[in-house]
Write an enzyme that holds these catalytic residues in place. Structure first.
Site, PDB file in Angstrom:
ATOM      1  N   THR A 162       0.851  -1.181   0.000  1.00  0.00           N
ATOM      2  CA  THR A 162       0.000   0.000   0.000  1.00  0.00           C
ATOM      3  C   THR A 162       0.890   1.235   0.000  1.00  0.00           C
ATOM      4  O   THR A 162       1.976   1.231   0.570  1.00  0.00           O
ATOM      5  CB  THR A 162      -1.015   0.000   1.170  1.00  0.00           C
ATOM      6  OG1 THR A 162      -2.015   0.990   0.918  1.00  0.00           O
ATOM      7  CG2 THR A 162      -0.363   0.256   2.510  1.00  0.00           C
ATOM      8  N   CYS A 168      -2.763   7.349   8.238  1.00  0.00           N
ATOM      9  CA  CYS A 168      -3.338   6.005   8.114  1.00  0.00           C
ATOM     10  C   CYS A 168      -2.357   4.973   8.679  1.00  0.00           C
ATOM     11  O   CYS A 168      -1.162   5.235   8.790  1.00  0.00           O
ATOM     12  CB  CYS A 168      -3.620   5.667   6.653  1.00  0.00           C
ATOM     13  SG  CYS A 168      -4.854   6.708   5.868  1.00  0.00           S
ATOM     14  N   HIS A 182      -5.348  -1.156   5.155  1.00  0.00           N
ATOM     15  CA  HIS A 182      -4.943   0.257   5.138  1.00  0.00           C
ATOM     16  C   HIS A 182      -6.097   1.036   5.761  1.00  0.00           C
ATOM     17  O   HIS A 182      -7.052   1.381   5.084  1.00  0.00           O
ATOM     18  CB  HIS A 182      -4.695   0.691   3.689  1.00  0.00           C
ATOM     19  CG  HIS A 182      -4.250   2.111   3.535  1.00  0.00           C
ATOM     20  ND1 HIS A 182      -3.334   2.471   2.584  1.00  0.00           N
ATOM     21  CD2 HIS A 182      -4.590   3.259   4.168  1.00  0.00           C
ATOM     22  CE1 HIS A 182      -3.137   3.782   2.636  1.00  0.00           C
ATOM     23  NE2 HIS A 182      -3.894   4.286   3.605  1.00  0.00           N
TER      24      HIS A 182
END
Length: 162
Positions: free
Chosen positions: A23, A29, A46
């Site tokens: 990711t 995040c 994620h």
């Protein structure tokens, strides 16, 4: 030939060795990598926000939240043959990307994402083996369930494997 599976923002994917998952752009995040070392089944979530219950109308995307995304990732891994009792986790992200004058909850979203992720993993009985969280820079990660290597890349920093 192995494949690297892309996980988008507010997304999660399961993969089986020798494949990996990646990711991009983990700022505030958090990337939660989970693995069953025996079956070599792994996955990556994620997550963007800590708690689905605090936002009205959030039922749509369970991968967006730590409390629901981690549970769903574990469920999908078990559907592929992984056992929760063997699972381990690694975390990356949770940065404070912008300097704010106050320490409001909005400014602390990275910290809150990390705290919520750790709490949910603890509730599920999944130990955290390593983490690269906090600070003030974004990260791109690649997770390999075969070895458990969680490769972390950040602009201007040496590549790190946890």
């Amino acid at each position: 030939m192995s494949e690297i599976i892309k996980v988008g923002m507010a997304d999660l994917k399961v993969c089986i060795s020798p494949n990996g998952v990646t990711t991009l752009g983990l700022g505030s995040c958090v990337g939660i990598a989970i693995r069953d070392p025996m079956t070599k089944i792994g996955g990556l979530a994620h997550i963007m926000l800590p708690d689905s219950k605090s936002i009205r109308g959030s039922e749509g995307n369970i991968a967006k939240f730590a409390d629901t995304g981690i549970v769903e990732l574990v469920r999908l891994m078990e559907a592929q043959g992984a056992k929760k009792s063997r699972m381990t986790a690694k975390l990356a992200g949770g940065a404070m990307m912008f300097a704010f004058q106050n320490k409001s909850d909005l400014a602390r979203v990275g910290d809150r994402n990390v705290e919520a992720s750790k709490q949910k993993l603890k509730e599920l009985g999944i130990p955290i083996l390593a983490e690269d969280v906090g600070d003030s820079y974004g990260r791109t990660v690649v997770f390999y369930p075969e070895t458990g290597d969680f490769v972390i890349k950040a602009v201007g920093k040496p590549e790190k494997v946890i």
